[in-house]
Design an enzyme around this catalytic site. Structure first.
Site, PDB file in Angstrom:
ATOM      1  N   THR A 182       6.016   0.191   3.984  1.00 35.68           N
ATOM      2  CA  THR A 182       4.663  -0.024   4.496  1.00 35.68           C
ATOM      3  C   THR A 182       4.738  -1.162   5.502  1.00 35.68           C
ATOM      4  OG1 THR A 182       4.193  -1.676   2.817  1.00 35.68           O
ATOM      5  CG2 THR A 182       3.621   0.600   2.306  1.00 35.68           C
ATOM      6  N   GLU A 329       2.098   5.477   1.110  1.00 37.49           N
ATOM      7  CA  GLU A 329       2.257   5.601  -0.356  1.00 37.49           C
ATOM      8  C   GLU A 329       1.838   6.967  -0.886  1.00 37.49           C
ATOM      9  OE1 GLU A 329       0.971   3.033   1.239  1.00 37.49           O
ATOM     10  OE2 GLU A 329       1.232   1.142   0.158  1.00 37.49           O
ATOM     11  N   LYS A 438      -5.760  -2.864  12.762  1.00 36.59           N
ATOM     12  CA  LYS A 438      -5.164  -1.560  13.088  1.00 36.59           C
ATOM     13  C   LYS A 438      -5.167  -1.376  14.592  1.00 36.59           C
ATOM     14  CE  LYS A 438      -3.855   1.393  10.122  1.00 36.59           C
ATOM     15  NZ  LYS A 438      -3.703   2.741   9.647  1.00 36.59           N
ATOM     16  N   TRP A 443      -0.116  -1.291  12.155  1.00 36.96           N
ATOM     17  CA  TRP A 443      -0.803  -2.419  11.527  1.00 36.96           C
ATOM     18  C   TRP A 443      -0.263  -3.750  12.012  1.00 36.96           C
ATOM     19  CZ3 TRP A 443      -2.162  -1.783   5.700  1.00 36.96           C
ATOM     20  CH2 TRP A 443      -2.955  -0.636   5.552  1.00 36.96           C
TER      21      TRP A 443
HETATM   22  P1  AMP Z   1      -0.254   3.798   6.614  1.00 40.83           P
HETATM   23  O1  AMP Z   1       0.375   3.570   5.302  1.00 40.83           O
HETATM   24  O2  AMP Z   1       0.312   2.970   7.694  1.00 40.83           O
HETATM   25  O3  AMP Z   1      -0.285   5.233   6.941  1.00 40.83           O
HETATM   26  O4  AMP Z   1      -1.773   3.338   6.536  1.00 40.83           O
HETATM   27  C1  AMP Z   1      -2.638   3.812   5.550  1.00 40.83           C
HETATM   28  C2  AMP Z   1      -4.024   3.282   5.798  1.00 40.83           C
HETATM   29  O5  AMP Z   1      -4.525   3.752   7.044  1.00 40.83           O
HETATM   30  C3  AMP Z   1      -5.045   3.709   4.782  1.00 40.83           C
HETATM   31  O6  AMP Z   1      -5.005   2.909   3.619  1.00 40.83           O
HETATM   32  C4  AMP Z   1      -6.344   3.543   5.561  1.00 40.83           C
HETATM   33  O7  AMP Z   1      -6.790   2.190   5.541  1.00 40.83           O
HETATM   34  C5  AMP Z   1      -5.934   3.905   6.962  1.00 40.83           C
HETATM   35  N1  AMP Z   1      -6.272   5.303   7.260  1.00 40.83           N
HETATM   36  C6  AMP Z   1      -5.491   6.388   7.160  1.00 40.83           C
HETATM   37  N2  AMP Z   1      -6.146   7.500   7.535  1.00 40.83           N
HETATM   38  C7  AMP Z   1      -7.390   7.109   7.890  1.00 40.83           C
HETATM   39  C8  AMP Z   1      -8.567   7.778   8.357  1.00 40.83           C
HETATM   40  N3  AMP Z   1      -8.581   9.089   8.569  1.00 40.83           N
HETATM   41  N4  AMP Z   1      -9.667   7.038   8.592  1.00 40.83           N
HETATM   42  C9  AMP Z   1      -9.665   5.704   8.411  1.00 40.83           C
HETATM   43  N5  AMP Z   1      -8.597   5.017   7.978  1.00 40.83           N
HETATM   44  C10 AMP Z   1      -7.473   5.705   7.709  1.00 40.83           C
END
Ligand code: AMP
Length: 540
Positions: A182, A329, A438, A443
């Site tokens: 992550t 995850e 974001k 991130w």
């Molecule tokens: P990652 O592990 O980098 O894919 O990030 C996951 C995080 O991205 C999630 O916990 C959300 O906070 C955000 N996220 C993923 N998909 C969406 C979506 N469709 N709309 C808003 N936030 C999202």
């Protein structure tokens, strides 16, 4: 009474075998620095078999981590199946992370071998001296030049002298197949380990018509990187269904993507809102230049899909964007915004509102929202709380990491997202408990930036918040409290931290304020700051 069925392991070898037997003629197309490369699934499988032999010859055995540092291309994708199908573990390194994080991740995972795009060697060679477990570097010659032995082994040479492996080791379906860390959490990145079983089940569900609905007739353009959450599982789904695959390489500008979509007759695209948004703008401005009429579905996730993008694609190109939510995850698909039949004819405003929700949980994935005490909240579309999930492809613990205690509750994974669920079961994200920024689907840790800024001798306190940005969704804004008598400019702050972070991590602006608002327990109250600066005008 027990069922009388074969105890048949769910492993990626089954998907690779299917491609070998059934999809030999389908094409895999890659944009490379040398132009467009194309070959068939038949060629692909043969090279995967050779790579299995080559890696074994380098001492890669069961459970060993095979890292990649590469853009989306056919060679990178060969490792995707070769490593797990020889019972090793593919570990995709995110080429956009800054060096300290990459070093931590590669050493923590104890990567044994790493495969690096030649064009990324300048970046990779910066971290190389600090990598403690790597025994072999293999160079993927995407630039078409001979590989300098000082940089590593030549991938093409290795394949040429390795006979195709003919059989597979016995693989336990619960054995690790892949790894991904992550990014952007406070502290060190956390390792997620995907099992064969998790990926296979994810793939089977993903191809379903109410999910991403992939078939042999599709042509997939996977813009989402192979190093970000398994490229959302799209490539596994493509190999299982026999869809044609198109890899964009490092060419992610709309002016590169649009012609690829046109010439390859792409039907299905997956990408984060920043890239899809830029693509939309470009296609709109160059409507007469590109025929993208083959396009049927666009999947957007990683951050919230903006309303203007959803409405614009439908209006201008007749395609509804499908919104999906997931995390590293969660392998990553958690929810996809399919529309139930009785909700199909809503007034336009309401329909867009529904499509902008993150959608319905995938089969086998359960979701719930809870309050701060862990009590389940009503699913009325209004109450919101922390989103928790569980299911066969949801993480059950991080790799060699002491932070599990805070990440799980009664067998549910705590996502850190804040959401509501409506009576129809649709999930809608409203905020996130974490304060990461974001930016373009990637991130940025606000806390890391704050800590660095607060090391400046003239800074009293600093908080970094994400503020909306027309191109990158969000960019970091540093809110700084100078010490009395200090003489600081925004440029001083950036100059003080710029060597510690990747350029794209640096705040786009710095504002000087009198005090950072605090919560009742003395933590920075970023909600107040976010409200105050929500309309902040970014410098040109
Ligand atoms: P990652 O592990 O980098 O894919 O990030 C996951 C995080 O991205 C999630 O916990 C959300 O906070 C955000 N996220 C993923 N998909 C969406 C979506 N469709 N709309 C808003 N936030 C999202």
């Amino acid at each position: 009474m027990r069922g009388l069925m074969m105890d048949w392991p769910l492993t990626l070898t089954t998907i690779l075998e299917r491609a070998r037997r059934l999809h030999r003629k389908r094409e895999i197309v890659s944009r490379t620095p040398l132009g467009v490369h194309r070959y068939s699934y038949g060629d692909y499988v043969e090279r995967v078999d050779r790579l299995r032999t080559a890696l074994a010859g380098l001492g890669v055995g069961p459970g060993d981590r095979v890292a990649t540092f590469a853009w989306n291309s056919y060679r990178h994708f060969e490792v995707y199946f070769a490593a797990p199908c020889m019972s090793a573990v593919i570990h995709t390194l995110n080429v956009r992370l800054f060096p300290d994080q990459l070093v931590y991740i590669a050493n923590h995972a104890q990567d044994k071998v790493v495969l690096v795009d030649a064009t990324l060697l300048p970046l990779f060679n910066k971290i190389r001296p600090q990598l403690t477990s790597i025994q072999h570097v293999i160079v993927l010659p995407d630039d078409g030049k001979p590989v300098d032995p000082a940089n590593g082994l030549d991938y093409e040479e290795l394949l040429a002298r390795s006979a195709p492996a003919s059989d597979y080791p016995a693989i336990d379906e619960n054995a690790a197949a892949g790894m991904c860390y992550t990014s952007g959490t406070t502290g060190n990145p956390k390792g997620v380990v995907y099992s064969h079983r998790a990926i296979v089940l994810h793939t089977m569900v993903q191809v379903g018509a109410d999910m991403m609905g992939m078939t042999a007739k599709d042509t997939l353009l996977a813009i989402v990187p192979l190093f970000h959450a398994n490229a959302w599982g799209l490539p596994y789904a493509a190999v299982m269904s026999g869809a044609k695959m198109v890899w964009p390489g490092a060419f992610l500008q709309p002016a590169d993507l649009a012609p690829l979509m046109e010439t390859e007759r792409v039907t299905l695209v997956g990408g984060v809102p920043t890239i899809i948004g830029a693509l939309y703008q470009y296609l709109r401005e160059n409507k007469s230049k590109h025929d993208i009429s083959s396009l049927g579905r666009i999947f957007v996730g990683g951050s919230a899909c903006p309303r203007s993008l959803m409405e614009g694609f439908r209006r201008d190109f007749g395609v509804w964007i499908s919104h999906a939510w997931g995390m590293t995850e969660t392998t990553p698909i958690g929810t996809v915004a399919a529309i139930k039949p009785h909700l199909e004819n809503l007034p336009p405003e309401e329909e867009v509102g529904l499509r902008l929700k993150q959608g319905l949980p995938a089969p086998f994935v359960e979701i719930r929202i809870v309050d701060e005490s862990g009590k389940r909240l009503p699913e009325d579309g209004k109450a919101f709380g922390e989103l928790q999930v569980r299911g066969p492809w949801i993480v059950s613990g991080y790799y060699r990491d002491p932070r599990d205690a805070e990440s799980f509750q009664d067998g549910w994974f705590r996502t850190g997202d804040v959401a509501n669920i409506d009576p129809e079961g649709y999930l809608q994200l409203v905020d996130r408990t974490k304060d990461v920024v974001k930016s373009g689907g990637e991130w940025i840790s606000s806390v890391d930036l704050e800590n660095a800024i607060m090391m400046h001798p003239q800074v009293l306190e600093a908080a970094v918040i994400g503020v909306s940005h027309p191109k990158w969704q969000e960019r970091p804004l540093a809110c700084v409290v100078p010490k009395p008598g200090a003489t600081l400019t925004p440029g001083d702050i950036i100059a003080a931290i710029k060597d510690r972070f990747a350029t794209w991590w640096l705040p786009n602006d710095v504002v000087f304020i009198e005090a950072i608002p605090k919560t009742s327990v003395g933590k920075f109250d970023k909600k107040v700051l976010r409200d105050r600066f929500k309309d902040h005008q970014w410098p040109e």
